[in-house]
Scaffold this motif. Structure first.
Motif, mmCIF file in Angstrom:
data_model
loop_
_atom_site.group_PDB
_atom_site.id
_atom_site.type_symbol
_atom_site.label_atom_id
_atom_site.label_comp_id
_atom_site.label_asym_id
_atom_site.label_seq_id
_atom_site.Cartn_x
_atom_site.Cartn_y
_atom_site.Cartn_z
ATOM 1 N N ILE A 116 0.831 -1.112 0.259
ATOM 2 C CA ILE A 116 0.239 0.335 0.073
ATOM 3 C C ILE A 116 0.899 1.203 -0.129
ATOM 4 N N THR A 117 1.616 1.361 0.254
ATOM 5 C CA THR A 117 2.503 2.361 0.681
ATOM 6 C C THR A 117 3.375 2.621 -0.444
ATOM 7 N N SER A 118 4.506 1.559 -1.043
ATOM 8 C CA SER A 118 4.603 1.827 -2.306
ATOM 9 C C SER A 118 3.143 2.535 -3.311
ATOM 10 N N CYS A 119 2.384 2.520 -3.515
ATOM 11 C CA CYS A 119 1.359 2.754 -4.480
ATOM 12 C C CYS A 119 0.997 4.191 -4.277
ATOM 13 N N ASN A 120 1.483 5.242 -2.897
ATOM 14 C CA ASN A 120 2.011 6.475 -2.451
ATOM 15 C C ASN A 120 0.426 7.082 -2.733
ATOM 16 N N TYR A 121 -0.809 6.675 -3.894
ATOM 17 C CA TYR A 121 -1.605 7.750 -3.497
ATOM 18 C C TYR A 121 -2.384 7.704 -2.681
ATOM 19 N N LEU A 122 -2.530 6.364 -1.636
ATOM 20 C CA LEU A 122 -3.187 6.532 -0.230
ATOM 21 C C LEU A 122 -3.156 7.604 0.866
ATOM 22 N N ASP A 123 -1.612 6.967 1.041
ATOM 23 C CA ASP A 123 -0.772 8.666 2.055
ATOM 24 C C ASP A 123 -1.613 9.443 2.000
ATOM 25 N N ILE A 124 -1.312 10.567 0.588
ATOM 26 C CA ILE A 124 -1.970 11.181 0.100
ATOM 27 C C ILE A 124 -3.539 12.038 0.419
ATOM 28 N N ASN A 125 -4.424 10.847 -0.038
ATOM 29 C CA ASN A 125 -5.670 10.553 -0.128
ATOM 30 C C ASN A 125 -6.504 9.675 1.137
ATOM 31 N N ALA A 126 -5.883 8.840 1.759
ATOM 32 C CA ALA A 126 -6.944 7.848 2.377
ATOM 33 C C ALA A 126 -7.792 8.863 3.261
ATOM 34 N N LYS A 127 -7.343 9.169 4.064
ATOM 35 C CA LYS A 127 -8.241 9.534 5.102
ATOM 36 C C LYS A 127 -9.612 10.451 4.632
ATOM 37 N N THR A 128 -9.495 11.330 3.886
ATOM 38 C CA THR A 128 -10.476 11.743 3.077
ATOM 39 C C THR A 128 -11.472 10.683 2.406
ATOM 40 N N LEU A 129 -10.746 9.641 1.666
ATOM 41 C CA LEU A 129 -11.482 8.974 0.897
ATOM 42 C C LEU A 129 -12.228 7.563 2.389
ATOM 43 N N MET A 130 -11.522 7.066 2.888
ATOM 44 C CA MET A 130 -12.009 6.485 3.825
ATOM 45 C C MET A 130 -13.258 6.768 4.619
ATOM 46 N N THR A 131 -12.821 8.354 5.084
ATOM 47 C CA THR A 131 -14.319 9.187 5.411
ATOM 48 C C THR A 131 -16.028 9.382 4.719
ATOM 49 N N ASN A 132 -14.917 9.878 3.305
ATOM 50 C CA ASN A 132 -16.151 9.612 2.151
ATOM 51 C C ASN A 132 -16.811 8.120 2.117
ATOM 52 N N LEU A 133 -16.070 7.536 2.309
ATOM 53 C CA LEU A 133 -16.389 6.349 1.750
ATOM 54 C C LEU A 133 -17.824 5.547 2.790
ATOM 55 N N LYS A 134 -17.182 5.631 4.071
ATOM 56 C CA LYS A 134 -17.979 5.387 4.984
ATOM 57 C C LYS A 134 -19.402 5.502 5.779
ATOM 58 N N GLU A 135 -19.529 7.416 5.063
ATOM 59 C CA GLU A 135 -20.718 8.421 4.890
ATOM 60 C C GLU A 135 -22.133 7.631 3.808
ATOM 61 N N LEU A 136 -20.999 7.386 2.695
ATOM 62 C CA LEU A 136 -21.336 6.154 1.870
ATOM 63 C C LEU A 136 -22.104 5.503 2.102
ATOM 64 N N ASN A 137 -21.545 4.209 2.890
ATOM 65 C CA ASN A 137 -22.117 2.689 3.098
ATOM 66 C C ASN A 137 -23.342 3.064 4.120
ATOM 67 N N ALA A 138 -22.586 4.374 4.954
ATOM 68 C CA ALA A 138 -23.883 4.460 6.228
ATOM 69 C C ALA A 138 -25.373 5.018 5.524
ATOM 70 N N PHE A 139 -24.903 5.241 4.531
ATOM 71 C CA PHE A 139 -26.514 6.311 3.538
ATOM 72 C C PHE A 139 -26.895 4.852 2.602
ATOM 73 N N LEU A 140 -26.430 4.595 2.390
ATOM 74 C CA LEU A 140 -26.971 3.556 1.212
ATOM 75 C C LEU A 140 -27.408 2.083 2.215
ATOM 76 N N ASN A 141 -26.616 1.703 3.824
ATOM 77 C CA ASN A 141 -27.044 0.844 4.781
ATOM 78 C C ASN A 141 -28.829 1.546 5.225
ATOM 79 N N GLN A 142 -29.062 2.542 5.516
ATOM 80 C CA GLN A 142 -30.351 3.758 6.054
ATOM 81 C C GLN A 142 -30.771 3.305 4.531
ATOM 82 N N LEU A 143 -30.812 2.762 3.134
ATOM 83 C CA LEU A 143 -31.717 3.002 2.677
ATOM 84 C C LEU A 143 -32.641 1.327 2.599
ATOM 85 N N LYS A 144 -31.206 1.186 2.626
ATOM 86 C CA LYS A 144 -31.966 -1.061 2.702
ATOM 87 C C LYS A 144 -33.258 -0.781 3.521
ATOM 88 N N GLU A 145 -33.147 0.052 4.979
ATOM 89 C CA GLU A 145 -34.728 -0.544 6.244
ATOM 90 C C GLU A 145 -35.351 0.555 5.290
#
Length: 145
Positions: A116-145
């Protein structure tokens, strides 16, 4: 001027492609350990908390018993996991790590971090990407209910 196709404009398609690419990246990294990406996810769950019921592993990974049982059975056959009947519920099984799985945690972790470190992309964007994906998944899980 080229307009992106309808497919290329779909967020779900980009998430799907990213997921597929991650799976391939991890598969290459895990190959020396003779593990699949799904098996690695089971190990991650048990390294965090050993001795879990199959259904609890499935809940954490979002996998059904029908999908999870063959993964666990292959891991048992390959010496990664043990399976014992639960003392509390004779219909349930507790999955635990073998000595092999415990010994391989750090080497596997190092291999993943190195890749993962050799990819370098994640060092820069990982936290923002992770936050956005968690928010997206939470939103999509609410739609199931």
């Amino acid at each position: 001027m080229n307009n992106p196709s309808k497919l290329e404009q779909q967020l779900c398609f980009e998430v799907y492609k990213a997921s597929s690419n991650f799976s391939k990246l991890y598969a290459r990294t895990l190959e020396p350990f003779h593990l699949t990406f799904s098996q690695y996810l089971v190990l991650l769950t048990l390294w965090e908390q050993n001795n879990l019921l199959v259904k609890d592993i499935g809940n954490q990974l979002g996998l059904g018993i029908g999908t999870l049982n063959p993964i666990i059975n292959r891991m048992i056959a390959n010496g990664w996991l043990n399976k014992e009947q639960s003392d509390k519920d004779k219909r349930a099984f507790v999955i635990s790590l073998t000595e092999k799985a415990l010994e391989q945690e750090k080497p596997i972790e190092r291999a993943i971090i190195s890749k993962i470190t050799s990819c370098n992309y994640l060092d820069i964007n990982a936290k923002t990407l992770m936050t956005n994906l968690k928010e997206l998944n939470a939103f999509l899980n609410q739609l199931k209910e």
